[in-house]
Design an enzyme around this catalytic site. Structure first.
Site, PDB file in Angstrom:
ATOM      1  N   TYR A  57       0.857  -1.193   0.000  1.00 33.47           N
ATOM      2  CA  TYR A  57       0.000   0.000   0.000  1.00 33.47           C
ATOM      3  C   TYR A  57       0.889   1.237   0.000  1.00 33.47           C
ATOM      4  CZ  TYR A  57      -3.789  -3.233   1.328  1.00 33.47           C
ATOM      5  OH  TYR A  57      -4.696  -4.271   1.377  1.00 33.47           O
ATOM      6  N   HIS A 124      -0.238 -11.966   0.682  1.00 33.14           N
ATOM      7  CA  HIS A 124      -1.245 -11.114   0.041  1.00 33.14           C
ATOM      8  C   HIS A 124      -1.963 -11.829  -1.109  1.00 33.14           C
ATOM      9  CE1 HIS A 124      -1.969  -6.500  -0.282  1.00 33.14           C
ATOM     10  NE2 HIS A 124      -3.076  -7.150  -0.513  1.00 33.14           N
ATOM     11  N   SER A 203     -13.014  -5.069   1.556  1.00 37.80           N
ATOM     12  CA  SER A 203     -14.043  -4.348   0.781  1.00 37.80           C
ATOM     13  C   SER A 203     -15.450  -4.727   1.261  1.00 37.80           C
ATOM     14  CB  SER A 203     -13.885  -4.588  -0.716  1.00 37.80           C
ATOM     15  OG  SER A 203     -12.606  -4.189  -1.160  1.00 37.80           O
TER      16      SER A 203
HETATM   17  N1  LIG Z   1      -6.253  -8.361   0.891  1.00 30.21           N
HETATM   18  C1  LIG Z   1      -6.524  -7.653  -0.168  1.00 30.21           C
HETATM   19  O1  LIG Z   1      -6.173  -8.001  -1.280  1.00 30.21           O
HETATM   20  C2  LIG Z   1      -7.303  -6.365  -0.019  1.00 30.21           C
HETATM   21  C3  LIG Z   1      -7.894  -5.756  -1.147  1.00 30.21           C
HETATM   22  C4  LIG Z   1      -8.616  -4.576  -0.947  1.00 30.21           C
HETATM   23  C5  LIG Z   1      -8.733  -4.037   0.327  1.00 30.21           C
HETATM   24  N2  LIG Z   1      -8.128  -4.623   1.385  1.00 30.21           N
HETATM   25  C6  LIG Z   1      -8.225  -4.077   2.760  1.00 30.21           C
HETATM   26  O2  LIG Z   1      -9.610  -3.928   3.074  1.00 30.21           O
HETATM   27  C7  LIG Z   1      -9.861  -2.591   3.485  1.00 30.21           C
HETATM   28  C8  LIG Z   1     -11.282  -2.187   3.106  1.00 30.21           C
HETATM   29  O3  LIG Z   1     -11.542  -2.386   1.732  1.00 30.21           O
HETATM   30  P1  LIG Z   1     -11.777  -1.189   0.715  1.00 30.21           P
HETATM   31  O4  LIG Z   1     -11.274   0.072   1.296  1.00 30.21           O
HETATM   32  O5  LIG Z   1     -11.287  -1.651  -0.609  1.00 30.21           O
HETATM   33  O6  LIG Z   1     -13.363  -1.150   0.535  1.00 30.21           O
HETATM   34  P2  LIG Z   1     -14.624  -0.776   1.491  1.00 30.21           P
HETATM   35  O7  LIG Z   1     -14.201  -0.749   2.897  1.00 30.21           O
HETATM   36  O8  LIG Z   1     -15.706  -1.696   1.065  1.00 30.21           O
HETATM   37  O9  LIG Z   1     -15.022   0.678   0.960  1.00 30.21           O
HETATM   38  C9  LIG Z   1     -14.173   1.779   1.040  1.00 30.21           C
HETATM   39  C10 LIG Z   1     -14.887   2.927   0.348  1.00 30.21           C
HETATM   40  O10 LIG Z   1     -16.092   3.221   1.039  1.00 30.21           O
HETATM   41  C11 LIG Z   1     -16.100   4.561   1.499  1.00 30.21           C
HETATM   42  N3  LIG Z   1     -16.737   4.538   2.826  1.00 30.21           N
HETATM   43  C12 LIG Z   1     -16.271   3.972   3.962  1.00 30.21           C
HETATM   44  N4  LIG Z   1     -17.175   4.093   4.960  1.00 30.21           N
HETATM   45  C13 LIG Z   1     -18.219   4.756   4.441  1.00 30.21           C
HETATM   46  C14 LIG Z   1     -19.466   5.177   4.974  1.00 30.21           C
HETATM   47  N5  LIG Z   1     -19.819   4.934   6.230  1.00 30.21           N
HETATM   48  N6  LIG Z   1     -20.319   5.860   4.155  1.00 30.21           N
HETATM   49  C15 LIG Z   1     -19.996   6.101   2.856  1.00 30.21           C
HETATM   50  N7  LIG Z   1     -18.839   5.704   2.297  1.00 30.21           N
HETATM   51  C16 LIG Z   1     -17.963   5.036   3.080  1.00 30.21           C
HETATM   52  C17 LIG Z   1     -14.644   5.005   1.501  1.00 30.21           C
HETATM   53  O11 LIG Z   1     -14.525   6.390   1.238  1.00 30.21           O
HETATM   54  P3  LIG Z   1     -13.710   7.420   2.204  1.00 30.21           P
HETATM   55  O12 LIG Z   1     -12.358   6.841   2.418  1.00 30.21           O
HETATM   56  O13 LIG Z   1     -13.685   8.648   1.384  1.00 30.21           O
HETATM   57  O14 LIG Z   1     -14.538   7.516   3.438  1.00 30.21           O
HETATM   58  C18 LIG Z   1     -14.073   4.214   0.323  1.00 30.21           C
HETATM   59  O15 LIG Z   1     -14.370   4.859  -0.889  1.00 30.21           O
HETATM   60  C19 LIG Z   1      -8.755  -1.778   2.788  1.00 30.21           C
HETATM   61  O16 LIG Z   1      -8.560  -0.541   3.413  1.00 30.21           O
HETATM   62  C20 LIG Z   1      -7.583  -2.701   2.895  1.00 30.21           C
HETATM   63  O17 LIG Z   1      -6.973  -2.569   4.170  1.00 30.21           O
HETATM   64  C21 LIG Z   1      -7.417  -5.791   1.230  1.00 30.21           C
END
Ligand SMILES: NC(=O)c1ccc[n+]([C@@H]2O[C@H](COP(=O)([O-])OP(=O)(O)OC[C@H]3O[C@@H](n4cnc5c(N)ncnc54)[C@H](OP(=O)(O)O)[C@@H]3O)[C@@H](O)[C@H]2O)c1
Length: 328
Positions: A57, A124, A203
């Site tokens: 990241y 990962h 996500s």
């Molecule tokens: N292992 C892997 O391969 C992998 C892949 C992807 C992600 N991840 C991990 O999983 C975590 C979460 O996944 P993600 O960030 O991809 O997706 P997510 O948590 O499903 O969604 C994040 C998105 O939602 C928005 N958001 C968050 N809370 C909100 C709310 N209460 N109301 C409206 N919008 C909201 C965020 O915007 P703002 O930031 O602008 O609030 C961002 O655009 C990542 O941070 C990462 O640590 C791991």
């Protein structure tokens, strides 16, 4: 906030914080670095103890941010990070889980996180060129050396999970899972339940879609990963809207937000599921954390499942290149 246990004994807050978006993937950051430090510390104040980052990241800067922000509360928090990429000129150019690379990444991540042990160290992506037994054995050596506490896998299939677990106990698997991404349900989740391994859905808000704040009028900026994802293309987004409309209607009746319903649905799937929603805004950290207070009835969950099955999901969750990295 109440806690949950991953694997045999890794205790974490029932909802964690995904930190990736603070350094990449979601377009311009609403705040500067100091603001992100404030969000991370504010999350601890609100009961979150589980922080998800990765070497890749940024690369590197996300671990540095998390390490700096949480150094003063290190004994209160759990750091999860990930290895497994070959990074050249600040870009991931392929997979690399060779034992020497895993050990090198562990040392570098320890420095960036300003800690002497990584609580949870995930591979990962499964590396087809390195037997998973060698990966598990290498992480086992790091555990022996005290540099790592727990072993995790990300986007691994059931057979790989079993092979890894036979060499060194897997504490958690992290894969995409949410109301609109059901891939782990047929094989991975039953395998984890059988082996006593925790599950960390990434996500969990459908990359923002399930919060109801993303629709066909949303203009994603360059660098936003959603510009590359088939299910965020205009026609697919329009078709997928039916599901999120239903989530929003249910949320309204429960005096909750759609995002809280999406998280509460995940929490209700199994007691060792710990979602890690990502956000860069403290108000949303608070909103997401409050999902732990929202109970969905069996009928409400059945209704959500039935509608999701009926409308289906239009478009893949990743582009072709990223889909090819998912272990089957
Ligand atoms: N292992 C892997 O391969 C992998 C892949 C992807 C992600 N991840 C991990 O999983 C975590 C979460 O996944 P993600 O960030 O991809 O997706 P997510 O948590 O499903 O969604 C994040 C998105 O939602 C928005 N958001 C968050 N809370 C909100 C709310 N209460 N109301 C409206 N919008 C909201 C965020 O915007 P703002 O930031 O602008 O609030 C961002 O655009 C990542 O941070 C990462 O640590 C791991």
């Amino acid at each position: 906030m109440h806690t949950r246990t991953l694997g045999q004994d890794l205790e974490v807050s029932a909802i964690g914080l995904g930190c990736m978006g603070m350094s990449q993937s979601y377009g311009p950051n609403p705040g500067d670095r100091d603001d992100m430090i404030g969000v991370l510390r504010g999350a601890v104040d609100r009961g979150i103890t589980f922080f998800d980052t990765a070497e890749v990241y940024g690369p590197y800067v996300n671990e540095e941010l998390v390490g700096e922000a949480l150094a003063s509360v290190r004994d209160q928090v759990v750091f999860a990070t990930k290895f497994g990429w070959r990074i050249e000129n600040s870009k991931s150019v392929g997979l690399d889980s060779r034992p020497e690379q895993i050990k090198h990444v562990a040392d570098a991540s320890l420095r960036r996180l300003r800690t002497d042990t990584i609580d949870l160290f995930y591979q990962h992506r499964v590396d087809p060129d390195v037997p998973i037994e060698d990966v598990a054995g290498t992480v086992g050596e790091l555990v022996q050396a005290g540099k790592v506490r727990h072993f995790g896998l990300s986007e691994a299939g059931a057979a790989t999970i079993r092979r890894a677990h036979a060499v060194h106990p897997v504490t958690a698997v992290q894969s995409e899972y949410s109301l609109w991404t059901r891939d782990p349900e047929p094989e991975v989740l039953p395998t984890l339940a059988e082996l006593g391994i925790g599950f960390v859905p990434f996500s969990p808000l459908g990359k923002g879609f399930l919060t109801g704040t993303v629709d066909t009028t949303t203009a994603f900026t360059a660098g936003d990963i959603r510009t590359t994802i088939p299910r965020f293309k205009q026609d697919n987004l329009a078709a997928n809207q039916t599901l999120v409309d239903h989530v929003a209607t249910l949320a309204h009746t429960k005096n909750a937000t759609p995002g809280q319903v999406a998280l509460a649905w995940l929490l209700a799937q199994h007691p060792s599921i710990v979602p890690i929603p990502g956000t860069r805004r403290i108000a949303r950290v608070e909103e997401n954390a409050a999902a732990t207070q929202l109970a969905l009835s069996a009928d409400e969950r059945t209704g959500l499942d039935a509608l999701a099955a009926l409308v289906g999901v239009h478009g893949d969750r990743y582009n072709e290149m990223h889909m090819s990295l998912v272990d089957k």
